[in-house]
Design a protein around this motif. Structure first.
Motif, short mmCIF file in Angstrom:
data_model
loop_
_atom_site.label_atom_id
_atom_site.label_comp_id
_atom_site.label_asym_id
_atom_site.label_seq_id
_atom_site.Cartn_x
_atom_site.Cartn_y
_atom_site.Cartn_z
N VAL A 110 0.85 -1.21 0.00
CA VAL A 110 0.00 0.00 0.00
C VAL A 110 0.88 1.25 0.00
CG1 VAL A 110 -1.72 1.31 1.30
CG2 VAL A 110 -1.95 -1.15 1.10
N HIS A 111 1.97 1.21 0.76
CA HIS A 111 2.89 2.36 0.76
C HIS A 111 3.42 2.62 -0.65
CE1 HIS A 111 4.00 2.41 5.34
NE2 HIS A 111 2.72 2.62 5.11
N ILE A 112 3.74 1.52 -1.35
CA ILE A 112 4.23 1.69 -2.73
C ILE A 112 3.16 2.36 -3.58
CG2 ILE A 112 4.85 0.40 -4.83
CD1 ILE A 112 6.31 -1.58 -2.98
N SER A 113 1.90 1.97 -3.36
CA SER A 113 0.82 2.59 -4.14
C SER A 113 0.74 4.09 -3.84
CB SER A 113 -0.52 1.90 -3.86
OG SER A 113 -1.12 2.40 -2.68
N ILE B 230 -4.25 -4.61 -4.03
CA ILE B 230 -3.49 -5.84 -3.77
C ILE B 230 -2.89 -5.78 -2.35
CG2 ILE B 230 -1.42 -7.14 -4.42
CD1 ILE B 230 -2.08 -6.30 -7.36
N GLY B 231 -2.30 -4.64 -2.02
CA GLY B 231 -1.69 -4.49 -0.69
C GLY B 231 -2.73 -4.64 0.41
N THR B 232 -3.90 -4.03 0.19
CA THR B 232 -4.95 -4.12 1.21
C THR B 232 -5.41 -5.56 1.38
OG1 THR B 232 -5.68 -1.90 0.57
CG2 THR B 232 -7.22 -3.20 1.87
N LEU C 109 -5.14 -8.05 4.64
CA LEU C 109 -6.36 -8.59 5.24
C LEU C 109 -6.40 -10.11 5.26
CD1 LEU C 109 -9.22 -6.37 3.81
CD2 LEU C 109 -8.71 -6.73 6.21
N TRP C 110 -5.61 -10.73 4.38
CA TRP C 110 -5.74 -12.18 4.20
C TRP C 110 -5.46 -12.91 5.51
CZ3 TRP C 110 -7.91 -13.30 -0.24
CH2 TRP C 110 -8.07 -14.64 -0.57
N PRO C 111 -6.37 -13.76 5.96
CA PRO C 111 -6.17 -14.38 7.28
C PRO C 111 -5.05 -15.41 7.29
CG PRO C 111 -8.18 -15.20 6.26
CD PRO C 111 -7.63 -14.16 5.34
N GLN C 112 -4.41 -15.52 8.44
CA GLN C 112 -3.37 -16.55 8.61
C GLN C 112 -4.05 -17.86 8.98
OE1 GLN C 112 -0.01 -13.88 8.25
NE2 GLN C 112 -0.02 -16.09 8.34
N ALA C 113 -3.44 -18.97 8.57
CA ALA C 113 -3.98 -20.27 8.97
C ALA C 113 -3.79 -20.48 10.47
CB ALA C 113 -3.26 -21.36 8.20
#
Lengths: 120, 691
Positions: B500-503, B662-664, B668-672
């Motif tokens: 996100v920082h890159i964006s 993509i960054g967001t 957000l993607w949950p960890q197993a």
């Protein structure tokens, strides 16, 4: 037609919200002891995540060896404490075994070596 | 279908009341069936709003002009694809859309809320239901989308022409969805505070729902900028218009929140601060609703003007009082048990970043409200325009960008002098070398050059972070890509945040380019004449027009040539002497090195029923610059009046969007789960209610 659809919707809503009162299933409010355990469990998982972050930081060179050891030890003690409160397991070896297994599973996910970076 | 819509709304209102009361009473008297029933009522509320929305869509599809809202916002000529846009084109429909989003996300968030929040969940349900109740009340009693006309017209008025743009399929729904989405973390945290659960149990729900609302709002803002750039015809993408500002302010506060929530997660600090940030964001979202729906501030977004302002003002003030009364009540219990070890730490940089975001928000808020205060106090109408915001917010935003590079390089707790030197050397060198290189090749404007240097510094800081982590994993046997991916995967919130920082850096490139290096020229051309600006010659080839029942459209066919400025040296010299960067050519015969590179058709439509003009700029976009042609007017003497600008790096503004998303999503993607569920002794009173 719209009136019929509206009526069906209203009846469906009544059935759905009335079901807990008249259905066969019995409900009980979540108990305090369950909530406390769940809270401990969530706290333990948060600590695991912190351990993973600390190991990741160390592997990337963000932490000195001394800081890493100190933070990791503090977090492991905290995790053991929450596990004791959550499960009632009083034997240190049993607790350590479970902690070690869960932390190593986390390492597998993040590809950090068990030594936390010493070998990386 | 109006009857179905109205019935569904009434039913939804009744269910909301039941959900709010039932959840609390069920919990208080220990009646699990009532608590479960109330929760189901909340789910059913979403179904009723869905039914009402379906009824309205059906009315649009079938041109049911007996419904006033349908007659006001569509006609038989309207492309059916725009039914979705017409749905929220006016006040009533947009309120129904907001309620639809709120009811669905409320149901989802409650359905999947962790069990450990069971103590606070009744209060969360009550808060969500009361907010839904407000919208039901407005839709039923004040601004019904199902109001019937006494005399049914043969055709409708049509959709607002400014909304007939691809960006409108997503910009308003995302913006409204993002604003109302802030309700979810607010309701969970407020529920926890009322219930007296002061720990960090709400942290994951608040973080995830907060990031979703923030991401959706951010995407909506960017799409709004794209829409303004291509259709509004004023030549820009951000004008600090009050409606833009009221969406930006909660986004800024939520940006602060998603940074400081990481500190709470990692270090157990800033709990009170995070609650305050959520309260501020929620109240600002309500301010947005108020100003958007007939508030006192004038805006170009006039399509939603109405007299609902006072109702939303009362609701906003009630939200403010509720949120901060609750905060003050529970404040003593929210204090963190840890103090900051050092100001040279990541948590300190997060705190400074938070203050700066709030500073930008406060400056923007003052700019939005000052005209209102001026009008009230001195009876003088003033407007606060872009230069104020640019001058005050510009430097603060630049410092925030610098912190984007500094923060990730700092460790948690405290940094040593040695580590600071080790981590900052390369990014600083890259930043300085960039500045020197730009000066050496003759780039003008010191502020812009410094800003490019800052972007290089931050980009190399992120690069250094990735390099160090990836190299460490590569040394243990992974190939480079796998090593990088495992690094990102190991801490998705952090590395998603870096993307996100890159964006933001990419967005920054576009902002610097378009703000500091834009060249612009206004001219009226006859057919056959050309306008020359920088490396382009734009030749006016022909004019087209068409008349439809709803609009009169005109367009200019133009050829775009890439030129060798040396071929026009004399003309450029004369133009520069006049203080202009371009000139008009009456003789359009091509010079030796002219190369035809594109054909554009800037378009201008006048919509009689709306007494409104709509413009489609002619844009030739490359990664280096945009050639941007706005058709101002088609004159009766055959000329076309155009404004031509060259917008350097504008392409990068829109390129930032995919990186942002993509960054967001990575963050957000949950960890197993890593847990082996502990074996417990069965406790007799442990059985829980469903859901």
């Amino acid at each position: 037609m719209p009136i019929i659809l509206g009526t069906i919707l209203a009846l469906a809503a009544i059935v759905v919200i009335a079901y807990p009162f008249f259905g066969r299933k019995r409900y009980r409010l979540v108990s305090e002891s369950y909530l406390t355990r769940e809270s401990h469990r969530a706290e333990r998982l948060r600590i695991y995540r912190k351990i993973s972050d600390v190991e990741s930081d160390f592997a990337s060179g963000d932490l000195t060896d001394a800081d890493y050891q100190q933070q990791r030890d503090q977090l492991r003690v905290a995790a053991a404490e929450t596990l004791r409160e959550e499960t009632g397991i009083t034997t240190a070896s049993e607790r350590d075994e479970q902690l070690e297994m869960e932390i190593s599973r986390l390492r597998d996910q993040t590809s950090i070596s068990p030594e936390g970076g010493d070998t990386l | 279908m109006a009857d179905l819509g109205a019935m569904a709304l009434l039913l939804g209102m009744a269910l909301s009341i039941y959900a709010a009361v039932g959840a609390i009473v069920g919990e208080k008297i220990g009646m699990a069936e009532l608590a479960v029933s109330a929760r189901r009522a909340l789910y059913m509320t979403a179904l009723t709003v869905l039914a009402a929305s379906g009824a309205l869509v059906n009315a649009f599809v079938n041109n049911d002009f007996s419904i006033k809202y349908v007659a006001d916002h569509s006609n038989t000529l309207m492309d059916r694809a725009f039914v979705w846009v017409a749905f929220y084109a006016g006040n009533e429909g947009s309120l129904l859309y907001i309620l639809l989003v709120l009811s669905i996300i409320s149901a989802i968030s409650i359905r999947f809320a962790p069990r450990r929040l069971a103590r606070s969940l009744p209060w969360t349900i009550a808060i969500l239901s009361v907010i839904q109740l407000f919208y039901f009340g407005v839709l039923i009693f004040v601004a019904s989308p199902f109001e019937l006309l006494d005399i049914v017209p043969l055709d409708g008025r049509g959709i607002n022409p400014l909304l007939t743009h691809p960006g409108m399929f997503s910009h308003p729904p995302l913006l409204m969805g993002g604003l109302i989405g802030i309700t979810i973390p607010f309701a969970f945290v407020s529920g926890a505070l009322i219930a007296g659960t002061y720990g960090d149990d709400w942290i994951d729900v608040a973080r995830v729902s907060g990031i979703i609302a923030w991401g959706v709002l951010g995407a909506g803002l960017l799409l709004g900028a794209w829409w303004a750039y291509t259709i509004l015809g004023w030549g820009g993408y951000w004008s600090w218009d009050p409606i833009e500002n009221v969406a930006l302010m909660p986004w800024l506060v939520m940006t602060a929140f998603i940074h400081s929530i990481m500190v709470q997660k990692r270090r157990g600090m800033f709990r009170m601060w995070n609650v305050a940030l959520l309260n501020i964001a929620f109240v600002l979202a309500q301010l947005g609703m108020f100003i958007n729906r007939g508030g006192p501030v004038v805006s170009v977004h006039s399509f939603a003007a109405s007299t609902l302002g006072i109702i939303f003002l009362i609701f906003m003030l009630s939200s403010l009082v509720f949120a901060f009364a609750l905060f003050l009540w529970r404040m003593p219990k929210l204090k963190s048990d840890r103090a900051m070890d050092s100001f040279m730490s990541r948590e300190a940089s997060c705190l400074i970043n938070n203050f700066l975001f709030l500073a930008v928000m406060a400056v923007t808020l003052w700019g939005v409200l000052f005209p209102v205060f001026s009008d009230m106090a001195r009876d003088i109408s003033v407007s606060v325009s872009a230069p104020y915001f640019n001058r005050v917010n510009g430097p603060v935003l630049l410092i925030i960008v610098i912190l984007m590079g500094v923060g990730p390089l700092l460790p948690w707790r405290k940094a040593s002098a040695r580590s600071l030197k080790q981590w900052f050397v390369w990014p600083t060198v890259v930043g300085v070398v960039t500045i020197v290189a730009l000066v050496a090749i003759g780039v003008q404007r010191p502020v812009a050059i410094f800003s490019f240097g800052v972007i290089a510094f931050v980009a190399s800081a992120i690069g250094e972070e990735w390099w160090r982590g990836t190299a460490a994993r590569h040394r243990s046997g992974d190939n480079w890509f796998t090593a990088w991916w495992r690094l990102v995967n190991g801490n998705r919130p952090r590395h998603g945040g870096y993307i996100v920082h890159i964006s933001i850096l990419i967005l920054g490139l576009g902002i610097i380019g378009t703000n500091f290096y834009q060249q612009r020229m206004d001219e009226a051309l006859y057919v056959g004449e050309s306008l020359v600006l920088d490396n382009y010659r734009i030749e006016y080839i022909d004019r087209g027009s068409s008349e439809r029942p709803d609009r009169i459209a005109q367009w200019a066919e133009m050829s775009v040539y890439r030129i060798d400025p040396a071929d026009y040296a004399q003309e450029f010299e004369t133009a520069r002497a006049r203080g202009s960067s371009g000139f008009k050519l009456e003789d359009s015969s091509a010079r030796p090195n002219d190369e035809l590179i594109d054909q554009i058709e800037p378009w201008h439509g006048f919509y009689v029923d709306f007494n409104m003009a709509s413009v489609r700029s002619g844009i030739r976009s490359t990664i280096v610059e945009d050639l941007y042609v706005i058709p101002r007017d088609f004159l009766t003497d055959g000329r076309v009046s155009i404004a031509v600008s060259i917008n350097p790096l504008a392409w990068w503004l829109w390129t930032s969007g995919p990186f942002f998303l993509i960054g967001t999503m990575i963050a957000l993607w949950p960890q197993a789960s890593v847990e082996r569920r502990p074996v417990r002794k069965k406790v007799p009173d442990e059985s829980e209610g469903d859901g």
